[in-house]
Design an enzyme around this catalytic site. Sequence first.
Site, short mmCIF file in Angstrom:
data_model
loop_
_atom_site.label_atom_id
_atom_site.label_comp_id
_atom_site.label_asym_id
_atom_site.label_seq_id
_atom_site.Cartn_x
_atom_site.Cartn_y
_atom_site.Cartn_z
N TYR A 1 32.52 43.33 44.05
CA TYR A 1 32.91 43.56 42.66
C TYR A 1 31.63 43.76 41.86
CZ TYR A 1 37.49 41.56 43.89
OH TYR A 1 38.71 41.29 44.47
N PRO B 1 46.14 46.48 40.52
CA PRO B 1 45.66 46.12 41.87
C PRO B 1 44.37 45.30 41.88
CG PRO B 1 45.38 48.48 41.48
CD PRO B 1 46.03 47.93 40.26
N LYS C 1 47.82 41.71 44.73
CA LYS C 1 48.99 40.83 44.85
C LYS C 1 50.30 41.55 45.16
CE LYS C 1 47.01 36.94 43.53
NZ LYS C 1 46.54 36.12 44.64
N TYR D 1 43.28 33.45 44.32
CA TYR D 1 42.93 34.74 44.91
C TYR D 1 43.74 35.02 46.18
CZ TYR D 1 39.59 38.51 46.11
OH TYR D 1 39.00 39.72 46.40
#
Length: 405
Positions: free
Chosen positions: A213, A305, A309, A402
Amino acid sequence: MTESQNSRALWESADVVVLGAGPAGLVLGTLLHTAGIDCVILERASRTQVQTRARAGFLAPNTVRILERHGLADGLHRHGSRHGTCEFRTEDGRFRLDYGGLGQGGQHHVYPQQNLVTDLLTHYLDLGGRIRFHTEAQAVHDADGAEPSVMTREPDGRPTRWAARYVAGCDGRHGAARRSLPPSAVRRHRRDHGVTWLGLLAEAPPSLDAVGYAIHDRGFAGHMARTPEVTRYYLQWQRGTAADAWSEERIWDELDVRVRACDHGPLRRGGILERAVFDLTCDVIEPLRHGSLFLAGDAASLLAPAAAKGANLAVLEAEVLAEALTDAIARGDTAGLDRYSEQCLAHIWRAQEFTGWMTRLLHGPAGRDEDGGSHFDTALQRSRLASLRTSRVHQDWFAENYVGV
Ligand code: RFL
Protein backbone atom coordinates in the site's frame (compact mmCIF):
# COMPACT_ATOMS: atom_id res chain seq x y z
CA MET A 1 -40.61 -30.49 -17.18
CA THR A 2 -40.81 -27.84 -19.90
CA GLU A 3 -44.29 -27.17 -21.15
CA SER A 4 -45.24 -24.71 -23.87
CA GLN A 5 -47.90 -22.35 -22.66
CA ASN A 6 -48.37 -20.79 -26.04
CA SER A 7 -46.40 -20.46 -29.24
CA ARG A 8 -43.57 -18.50 -27.58
CA ALA A 9 -43.60 -18.47 -23.78
CA LEU A 10 -42.17 -21.39 -21.78
CA TRP A 11 -42.83 -22.41 -18.22
CA GLU A 12 -40.22 -24.05 -16.03
CA SER A 13 -39.91 -24.46 -12.30
CA ALA A 14 -37.57 -25.18 -9.39
CA ASP A 15 -37.98 -24.91 -5.65
CA VAL A 16 -35.10 -22.42 -5.57
CA VAL A 17 -34.15 -20.31 -8.57
CA VAL A 18 -30.66 -18.87 -8.09
CA LEU A 19 -29.77 -15.86 -10.21
CA GLY A 20 -26.08 -15.58 -11.08
CA ALA A 21 -23.12 -17.98 -11.17
CA GLY A 22 -20.56 -15.93 -9.26
CA PRO A 23 -19.09 -17.12 -5.94
CA ALA A 24 -22.39 -16.50 -4.11
CA GLY A 25 -24.64 -18.32 -6.58
CA LEU A 26 -22.31 -21.26 -7.11
CA VAL A 27 -21.70 -21.91 -3.40
CA LEU A 28 -25.43 -21.60 -2.73
CA GLY A 29 -26.37 -23.86 -5.64
CA THR A 30 -23.85 -26.50 -4.60
CA LEU A 31 -24.99 -26.60 -0.98
CA LEU A 32 -28.67 -26.75 -1.95
CA HIS A 33 -28.08 -29.47 -4.53
CA THR A 34 -26.03 -31.49 -2.05
CA ALA A 35 -28.86 -31.20 0.48
CA GLY A 36 -31.26 -32.63 -2.09
CA ILE A 37 -33.08 -29.35 -2.77
CA ASP A 38 -34.45 -28.83 -6.28
CA CYS A 39 -32.64 -25.76 -7.61
CA VAL A 40 -31.40 -24.20 -10.81
CA ILE A 41 -28.83 -21.47 -11.46
CA LEU A 42 -29.65 -18.97 -14.22
CA GLU A 43 -26.62 -17.13 -15.58
CA ARG A 44 -26.61 -14.33 -18.13
CA ALA A 45 -23.05 -14.94 -19.37
CA SER A 46 -21.37 -17.91 -21.06
CA ARG A 47 -19.42 -20.53 -19.14
CA THR A 48 -16.17 -19.13 -20.56
CA GLN A 49 -17.01 -15.59 -19.49
CA VAL A 50 -17.86 -16.73 -15.97
CA GLN A 51 -14.62 -18.70 -15.66
CA THR A 52 -12.32 -15.97 -16.92
CA ARG A 53 -13.54 -12.90 -15.01
CA ALA A 54 -10.51 -11.79 -12.97
CA ARG A 55 -11.48 -10.00 -9.78
CA ALA A 56 -10.76 -11.02 -6.20
CA GLY A 57 -7.77 -12.95 -4.97
CA PHE A 58 -7.66 -12.69 -1.20
CA LEU A 59 -9.72 -15.23 0.70
CA ALA A 60 -10.12 -14.89 4.46
CA PRO A 61 -9.66 -17.83 6.88
CA ASN A 62 -13.40 -18.06 7.49
CA THR A 63 -14.07 -18.32 3.76
CA VAL A 64 -11.52 -21.11 3.47
CA ARG A 65 -13.15 -22.91 6.43
CA ILE A 66 -16.55 -22.72 4.72
CA LEU A 67 -15.14 -24.02 1.45
CA GLU A 68 -13.31 -26.83 3.30
CA ARG A 69 -16.45 -27.77 5.22
CA HIS A 70 -18.22 -28.50 1.93
CA GLY A 71 -15.32 -30.10 0.07
CA LEU A 72 -14.77 -27.06 -2.15
CA ALA A 73 -11.23 -26.09 -1.16
CA ASP A 74 -9.07 -28.66 -2.98
CA GLY A 75 -8.04 -26.31 -5.80
CA LEU A 76 -7.10 -23.44 -3.54
CA HIS A 77 -5.05 -25.72 -1.31
CA ARG A 78 -3.32 -27.24 -4.33
CA HIS A 79 -2.65 -24.08 -6.32
CA GLY A 80 -3.13 -21.12 -3.97
CA SER A 81 -0.60 -19.54 -1.66
CA ARG A 82 -0.74 -17.93 1.76
CA HIS A 83 -0.23 -14.35 2.65
CA GLY A 84 0.16 -12.68 6.02
CA THR A 85 2.11 -9.45 5.56
CA CYS A 86 1.36 -6.01 4.24
CA GLU A 87 3.78 -3.20 3.64
CA PHE A 88 2.87 0.47 3.89
CA ARG A 89 5.03 3.00 2.07
CA THR A 90 4.71 6.64 3.00
CA GLU A 91 6.80 9.77 2.92
CA ASP A 92 8.14 8.70 6.34
CA GLY A 93 9.56 5.45 4.96
CA ARG A 94 8.04 1.99 4.96
CA PHE A 95 6.76 -0.36 7.61
CA ARG A 96 5.50 -3.91 7.49
CA LEU A 97 2.68 -5.51 9.43
CA ASP A 98 2.79 -9.27 9.83
CA TYR A 99 -0.96 -9.39 10.29
CA GLY A 100 -1.02 -13.19 10.00
CA GLY A 101 0.50 -13.44 13.45
CA LEU A 102 -1.41 -10.60 15.11
CA GLY A 103 -4.69 -10.52 17.01
CA GLN A 104 -7.03 -13.39 16.29
CA GLY A 105 -6.50 -12.84 12.60
CA GLY A 106 -4.82 -15.46 10.48
CA GLN A 107 -3.52 -15.43 6.96
CA HIS A 108 -5.21 -14.87 3.63
CA HIS A 109 -5.22 -17.53 0.96
CA VAL A 110 -4.35 -16.01 -2.38
CA TYR A 111 -6.32 -17.69 -5.13
CA PRO A 112 -7.70 -15.85 -8.15
CA GLN A 113 -11.48 -15.59 -8.16
CA GLN A 114 -11.75 -17.00 -11.70
CA ASN A 115 -9.95 -20.17 -10.51
CA LEU A 116 -12.28 -20.48 -7.53
CA VAL A 117 -15.32 -19.97 -9.77
CA THR A 118 -13.99 -22.60 -12.20
CA ASP A 119 -13.55 -25.08 -9.32
CA LEU A 120 -17.04 -24.36 -7.96
CA LEU A 121 -18.68 -24.65 -11.35
CA THR A 122 -16.89 -27.89 -12.22
CA HIS A 123 -17.86 -29.38 -8.87
CA TYR A 124 -21.49 -28.29 -9.24
CA LEU A 125 -21.76 -29.80 -12.72
CA ASP A 126 -20.02 -33.00 -11.60
CA LEU A 127 -22.67 -33.34 -8.90
CA GLY A 128 -25.35 -33.07 -11.59
CA GLY A 129 -26.38 -29.52 -10.65
CA ARG A 130 -28.68 -27.64 -13.04
CA ILE A 131 -27.40 -24.43 -14.62
CA ARG A 132 -28.48 -22.39 -17.64
CA PHE A 133 -25.90 -20.12 -19.27
CA HIS A 134 -26.85 -17.31 -21.67
CA THR A 135 -30.05 -16.92 -19.67
CA GLU A 136 -30.67 -13.43 -18.41
CA ALA A 137 -33.19 -12.82 -15.66
CA GLN A 138 -35.37 -9.86 -16.57
CA ALA A 139 -37.40 -9.51 -13.40
CA VAL A 140 -38.65 -11.29 -10.29
CA HIS A 141 -42.45 -11.21 -10.06
CA ASP A 142 -44.78 -11.60 -7.10
CA ALA A 143 -41.88 -12.02 -4.65
CA ASP A 144 -44.18 -11.21 -1.73
CA GLY A 145 -47.17 -13.04 -3.15
CA ALA A 146 -48.35 -16.61 -3.55
CA GLU A 147 -46.71 -17.36 -6.91
CA PRO A 148 -43.18 -16.01 -7.10
CA SER A 149 -41.50 -16.34 -10.48
CA VAL A 150 -38.57 -15.13 -12.53
CA MET A 151 -38.94 -13.94 -16.10
CA THR A 152 -35.93 -14.77 -18.28
CA ARG A 153 -34.95 -14.43 -21.87
CA GLU A 154 -33.64 -17.59 -23.49
CA PRO A 155 -30.61 -17.47 -25.81
CA ASP A 156 -33.02 -17.63 -28.78
CA GLY A 157 -34.92 -14.63 -27.43
CA ARG A 158 -37.98 -16.51 -26.16
CA PRO A 159 -39.31 -15.46 -22.75
CA THR A 160 -39.50 -18.10 -20.04
CA ARG A 161 -41.25 -17.89 -16.68
CA TRP A 162 -39.59 -19.82 -13.88
CA ALA A 163 -42.00 -20.62 -11.07
CA ALA A 164 -40.16 -20.83 -7.73
CA ARG A 165 -40.84 -21.21 -4.04
CA TYR A 166 -37.80 -19.04 -3.33
CA VAL A 167 -35.55 -16.85 -5.45
CA ALA A 168 -31.93 -16.14 -4.50
CA GLY A 169 -30.62 -12.92 -6.02
CA CYS A 170 -26.88 -13.59 -6.45
CA ASP A 171 -26.68 -11.59 -9.66
CA GLY A 172 -24.49 -8.73 -8.50
CA ARG A 173 -25.00 -5.01 -8.24
CA HIS A 174 -26.70 -4.53 -11.63
CA GLY A 175 -28.78 -7.71 -11.52
CA ALA A 176 -32.49 -8.31 -11.89
CA ALA A 177 -32.99 -9.10 -8.19
CA ARG A 178 -32.13 -5.57 -7.11
CA ARG A 179 -34.15 -4.05 -9.94
CA SER A 180 -37.20 -6.04 -8.90
CA LEU A 181 -37.30 -4.71 -5.35
CA PRO A 182 -40.11 -2.21 -4.87
CA PRO A 183 -38.65 1.04 -3.45
CA SER A 184 -41.24 0.96 -0.68
CA ALA A 185 -40.01 -2.47 0.53
CA VAL A 186 -36.27 -1.85 0.95
CA ARG A 187 -33.79 0.96 1.34
CA ARG A 188 -30.52 1.29 -0.52
CA HIS A 189 -27.87 3.08 1.56
CA ARG A 190 -25.16 4.31 -0.77
CA ARG A 191 -21.83 6.04 -0.17
CA ASP A 192 -19.36 7.36 -2.70
CA HIS A 193 -15.87 7.43 -1.21
CA GLY A 194 -14.98 10.09 -3.80
CA VAL A 195 -12.05 8.06 -5.06
CA THR A 196 -11.49 6.31 -8.41
CA TRP A 197 -9.03 3.51 -9.14
CA LEU A 198 -7.47 2.14 -12.28
CA GLY A 199 -7.30 -1.62 -11.68
CA LEU A 200 -4.55 -3.39 -13.60
CA LEU A 201 -3.67 -7.00 -14.13
CA ALA A 202 -0.04 -7.30 -15.15
CA GLU A 203 1.79 -10.27 -16.62
CA ALA A 204 4.59 -9.74 -14.16
CA PRO A 205 5.70 -11.65 -11.06
CA PRO A 206 4.93 -9.94 -7.76
CA SER A 207 7.57 -7.37 -6.79
CA LEU A 208 6.96 -7.68 -3.05
CA ASP A 209 6.41 -10.64 -0.76
CA ALA A 210 3.63 -8.56 0.84
CA VAL A 211 0.48 -6.65 -0.07
CA GLY A 212 1.85 -3.21 -0.91
CA TYR A 213 0.00 0.00 0.00
CA ALA A 214 1.80 3.12 -1.21
CA ILE A 215 0.50 6.45 0.05
CA HIS A 216 1.73 9.36 -2.00
CA ASP A 217 0.87 13.01 -2.70
CA ARG A 218 0.16 11.99 -6.30
CA GLY A 219 -2.31 9.38 -5.12
CA PHE A 220 -2.49 5.83 -3.84
CA ALA A 221 -0.85 2.82 -5.52
CA GLY A 222 -1.48 -0.80 -4.55
CA HIS A 223 0.31 -4.08 -5.24
CA MET A 224 -1.32 -7.49 -4.71
CA ALA A 225 0.06 -10.85 -5.75
CA ARG A 226 -2.26 -13.11 -7.71
CA THR A 227 -0.05 -15.94 -9.00
CA PRO A 228 3.73 -16.30 -9.43
CA GLU A 229 3.26 -14.88 -12.96
CA VAL A 230 0.49 -12.31 -12.49
CA THR A 231 0.18 -9.30 -10.20
CA ARG A 232 -2.69 -6.91 -9.58
CA TYR A 233 -1.90 -3.21 -9.31
CA TYR A 234 -4.12 -0.27 -8.48
CA LEU A 235 -3.53 3.39 -9.25
CA GLN A 236 -5.67 6.13 -7.77
CA TRP A 237 -7.09 7.70 -10.90
CA GLN A 238 -8.61 10.99 -12.00
CA ARG A 239 -12.37 10.44 -12.12
CA GLY A 240 -13.66 10.62 -15.68
CA THR A 241 -10.33 9.65 -17.29
CA ALA A 242 -10.56 6.64 -19.59
CA ALA A 243 -8.73 3.41 -18.71
CA ASP A 244 -6.67 3.54 -21.90
CA ALA A 245 -5.63 7.18 -21.51
CA TRP A 246 -2.07 6.27 -20.48
CA SER A 247 0.53 4.12 -22.24
CA GLU A 248 1.87 1.06 -20.43
CA GLU A 249 5.20 2.83 -19.95
CA ARG A 250 3.56 5.83 -18.32
CA ILE A 251 1.60 3.55 -15.99
CA TRP A 252 4.74 1.70 -14.87
CA ASP A 253 6.63 4.98 -14.44
CA GLU A 254 3.82 6.35 -12.27
CA LEU A 255 3.64 3.15 -10.22
CA ASP A 256 7.40 3.39 -9.65
CA VAL A 257 7.05 6.99 -8.44
CA ARG A 258 4.22 6.22 -6.04
CA VAL A 259 5.82 3.07 -4.56
CA ARG A 260 9.02 5.09 -4.22
CA ALA A 261 11.05 2.72 -6.35
CA CYS A 262 14.06 5.03 -6.05
CA ASP A 263 14.21 4.23 -2.31
CA HIS A 264 12.94 0.64 -2.24
CA GLY A 265 13.76 -0.84 -5.65
CA PRO A 266 11.90 -0.86 -8.98
CA LEU A 267 8.82 -2.93 -9.78
CA ARG A 268 9.09 -5.98 -12.04
CA ARG A 269 7.38 -4.86 -15.20
CA GLY A 270 5.38 -6.85 -17.73
CA GLY A 271 2.57 -6.52 -20.23
CA ILE A 272 -0.76 -5.20 -18.93
CA LEU A 273 -3.36 -7.88 -19.49
CA GLU A 274 -6.39 -5.98 -18.32
CA ARG A 275 -7.34 -2.50 -17.15
CA ALA A 276 -10.56 -1.18 -15.70
CA VAL A 277 -11.58 2.07 -14.07
CA PHE A 278 -13.95 1.98 -11.13
CA ASP A 279 -15.21 4.42 -8.55
CA LEU A 280 -14.89 3.38 -4.93
CA THR A 281 -18.55 3.34 -4.03
CA CYS A 282 -20.39 1.10 -1.64
CA ASP A 283 -23.96 0.33 -0.78
CA VAL A 284 -26.14 -1.86 1.40
CA ILE A 285 -29.70 -3.00 0.73
CA GLU A 286 -31.85 -3.23 3.85
CA PRO A 287 -33.45 -5.66 4.48
CA LEU A 288 -31.91 -8.45 2.39
CA ARG A 289 -35.29 -10.05 1.88
CA HIS A 290 -38.52 -9.19 0.15
CA GLY A 291 -41.03 -12.01 0.62
CA SER A 292 -39.55 -15.05 -1.13
CA LEU A 293 -36.66 -13.12 -2.69
CA PHE A 294 -33.32 -13.13 -0.83
CA LEU A 295 -30.19 -11.20 -1.74
CA ALA A 296 -26.61 -12.44 -1.31
CA GLY A 297 -23.14 -11.29 -2.36
CA ASP A 298 -22.75 -8.07 -4.34
CA ALA A 299 -26.52 -7.99 -4.88
CA ALA A 300 -26.90 -7.52 -1.13
CA SER A 301 -24.04 -5.13 -0.57
CA LEU A 302 -21.29 -3.64 -2.63
CA LEU A 303 -17.94 -2.92 -1.01
CA ALA A 304 -15.04 -0.87 -2.32
CA PRO A 305 -12.22 -3.37 -3.03
CA ALA A 306 -9.80 -1.53 -0.69
CA ALA A 307 -10.15 -4.20 2.01
CA ALA A 308 -10.89 -7.28 -0.16
CA LYS A 309 -14.16 -8.24 1.50
CA GLY A 310 -16.73 -8.72 -1.28
CA ALA A 311 -16.11 -12.32 -2.34
CA ASN A 312 -15.62 -13.34 1.28
CA LEU A 313 -19.01 -11.95 2.31
CA ALA A 314 -20.58 -13.59 -0.75
CA VAL A 315 -19.41 -17.06 0.37
CA LEU A 316 -20.49 -16.48 3.97
CA GLU A 317 -23.97 -15.30 2.97
CA ALA A 318 -24.36 -18.21 0.55
CA GLU A 319 -23.70 -20.70 3.33
CA VAL A 320 -26.12 -19.01 5.74
CA LEU A 321 -28.83 -18.79 3.05
CA ALA A 322 -28.32 -22.41 1.94
CA GLU A 323 -28.88 -23.68 5.46
CA ALA A 324 -31.95 -21.48 5.96
CA LEU A 325 -33.52 -22.51 2.63
CA THR A 326 -32.82 -26.18 3.32
CA ASP A 327 -34.48 -25.94 6.73
CA ALA A 328 -37.48 -24.22 5.19
CA ILE A 329 -37.96 -26.58 2.24
CA ALA A 330 -36.91 -29.91 3.76
CA ARG A 331 -38.22 -29.41 7.30
CA GLY A 332 -40.75 -26.60 7.12
CA ASP A 333 -38.68 -24.58 9.58
CA THR A 334 -38.51 -20.95 8.41
CA ALA A 335 -36.73 -19.49 11.46
CA GLY A 336 -33.40 -19.30 9.56
CA LEU A 337 -35.00 -17.40 6.69
CA ASP A 338 -36.56 -14.97 9.17
CA ARG A 339 -33.12 -14.36 10.72
CA TYR A 340 -31.16 -14.24 7.45
CA SER A 341 -31.26 -10.50 6.79
CA GLU A 342 -30.39 -9.38 10.31
CA GLN A 343 -27.68 -12.00 10.69
CA CYS A 344 -25.91 -11.08 7.45
CA LEU A 345 -26.34 -7.33 7.81
CA ALA A 346 -24.32 -7.44 11.04
CA HIS A 347 -21.34 -8.85 9.06
CA ILE A 348 -21.93 -6.49 6.15
CA TRP A 349 -21.91 -3.32 8.26
CA ARG A 350 -18.77 -4.42 10.07
CA ALA A 351 -17.05 -5.05 6.73
CA GLN A 352 -18.30 -1.69 5.42
CA GLU A 353 -16.95 0.06 8.51
CA PHE A 354 -13.48 -1.41 8.08
CA THR A 355 -13.50 -0.85 4.31
CA GLY A 356 -14.37 2.83 4.89
CA TRP A 357 -11.53 3.11 7.41
CA MET A 358 -9.07 1.50 4.96
CA THR A 359 -10.25 3.79 2.19
CA ARG A 360 -9.58 6.87 4.33
CA LEU A 361 -6.21 5.46 5.38
CA LEU A 362 -5.04 4.91 1.82
CA HIS A 363 -6.19 8.09 0.11
CA GLY A 364 -5.54 11.76 0.34
CA PRO A 365 -7.89 14.41 1.63
CA ALA A 366 -11.60 13.85 1.15
CA GLY A 367 -12.80 17.25 2.37
CA ARG A 368 -11.58 20.81 2.44
CA ASP A 369 -10.51 22.96 5.40
CA GLU A 370 -12.18 26.31 6.06
CA ASP A 371 -9.35 28.08 4.25
CA GLY A 372 -9.76 25.81 1.20
CA GLY A 373 -6.68 23.74 2.06
CA SER A 374 -6.47 20.07 2.93
CA HIS A 375 -4.12 20.05 5.89
CA PHE A 376 -6.70 18.66 8.31
CA ASP A 377 -7.36 15.42 6.40
CA THR A 378 -3.71 14.93 5.51
CA ALA A 379 -2.72 15.29 9.17
CA LEU A 380 -5.43 12.80 10.22
CA GLN A 381 -4.18 10.32 7.65
CA ARG A 382 -0.59 10.63 8.93
CA SER A 383 -1.78 10.25 12.50
CA ARG A 384 -3.69 7.07 11.61
CA LEU A 385 -0.61 5.61 9.92
CA ALA A 386 1.60 6.55 12.88
CA SER A 387 -0.77 4.83 15.26
CA LEU A 388 -0.82 1.71 13.06
CA ARG A 389 2.96 1.72 12.91
CA THR A 390 3.50 2.02 16.65
CA SER A 391 0.49 0.73 18.59
CA ARG A 392 0.28 -3.02 19.15
CA VAL A 393 -3.38 -2.68 20.13
CA HIS A 394 -4.12 -0.87 16.89
CA GLN A 395 -2.20 -3.52 14.92
CA ASP A 396 -4.21 -6.32 16.56
CA TRP A 397 -7.43 -4.50 15.70
CA PHE A 398 -6.24 -4.08 12.11
CA ALA A 399 -5.31 -7.76 11.76
CA GLU A 400 -8.64 -8.98 13.09
CA ASN A 401 -10.63 -6.76 10.80
CA TYR A 402 -8.39 -7.22 7.78
CA VAL A 403 -8.82 -10.99 7.63
CA GLY A 404 -12.12 -11.26 9.47
CA VAL A 405 -15.54 -11.54 7.92
P1 RFL B 1 -20.54 -11.70 -9.13
O1 RFL B 1 -19.21 -12.34 -9.02
O2 RFL B 1 -20.63 -10.36 -9.74
O3 RFL B 1 -21.48 -12.70 -9.93
C1 RFL B 1 -22.78 -12.31 -10.34
C2 RFL B 1 -23.17 -13.17 -11.53
O4 RFL B 1 -24.50 -12.83 -11.93
C3 RFL B 1 -24.57 -12.76 -13.34
N1 RFL B 1 -25.71 -11.88 -13.68
C4 RFL B 1 -26.89 -12.36 -14.09
N2 RFL B 1 -27.32 -13.62 -14.34
C5 RFL B 1 -28.59 -13.76 -14.74
N3 RFL B 1 -29.45 -12.70 -14.94
C6 RFL B 1 -29.05 -11.43 -14.70
N4 RFL B 1 -29.89 -10.41 -14.86
C7 RFL B 1 -27.71 -11.22 -14.25
N5 RFL B 1 -26.99 -10.12 -13.93
C8 RFL B 1 -25.78 -10.55 -13.57
C9 RFL B 1 -23.21 -12.22 -13.75
O5 RFL B 1 -22.91 -12.53 -15.10
C10 RFL B 1 -22.28 -12.93 -12.75
O6 RFL B 1 -21.83 -14.16 -13.26
O7 RFL B 1 -21.26 -11.59 -7.72
P2 RFL B 1 -21.12 -12.45 -6.34
O8 RFL B 1 -21.32 -13.90 -6.61
O9 RFL B 1 -21.99 -11.77 -5.38
O10 RFL B 1 -19.57 -12.29 -5.90
C11 RFL B 1 -19.08 -11.05 -5.48
C12 RFL B 1 -17.61 -10.92 -5.85
O11 RFL B 1 -17.45 -11.18 -7.24
C13 RFL B 1 -17.06 -9.51 -5.51
O12 RFL B 1 -17.56 -9.09 -4.28
C14 RFL B 1 -15.53 -9.50 -5.43
O13 RFL B 1 -14.95 -9.72 -6.71
C15 RFL B 1 -15.03 -8.17 -4.85
N6 RFL B 1 -13.55 -8.08 -4.89
C16 RFL B 1 -12.80 -8.73 -3.94
N7 RFL B 1 -13.40 -9.42 -2.93
C17 RFL B 1 -12.67 -10.13 -2.04
O14 RFL B 1 -13.26 -10.75 -1.14
N8 RFL B 1 -11.28 -10.16 -2.10
C18 RFL B 1 -10.59 -9.49 -3.07
O15 RFL B 1 -9.35 -9.56 -3.13
C19 RFL B 1 -11.36 -8.70 -4.02
N9 RFL B 1 -10.74 -8.02 -5.03
C20 RFL B 1 -12.92 -7.39 -5.93
C21 RFL B 1 -11.50 -7.39 -5.99
C22 RFL B 1 -13.67 -6.72 -6.91
C23 RFL B 1 -13.03 -6.03 -7.93
N10 RFL B 1 -13.81 -5.35 -8.90
C24 RFL B 1 -15.02 -5.98 -9.41
C25 RFL B 1 -13.85 -3.94 -8.86
C26 RFL B 1 -10.85 -6.71 -7.02
C27 RFL B 1 -11.60 -6.03 -8.00
C28 RFL B 1 -10.89 -5.32 -9.11
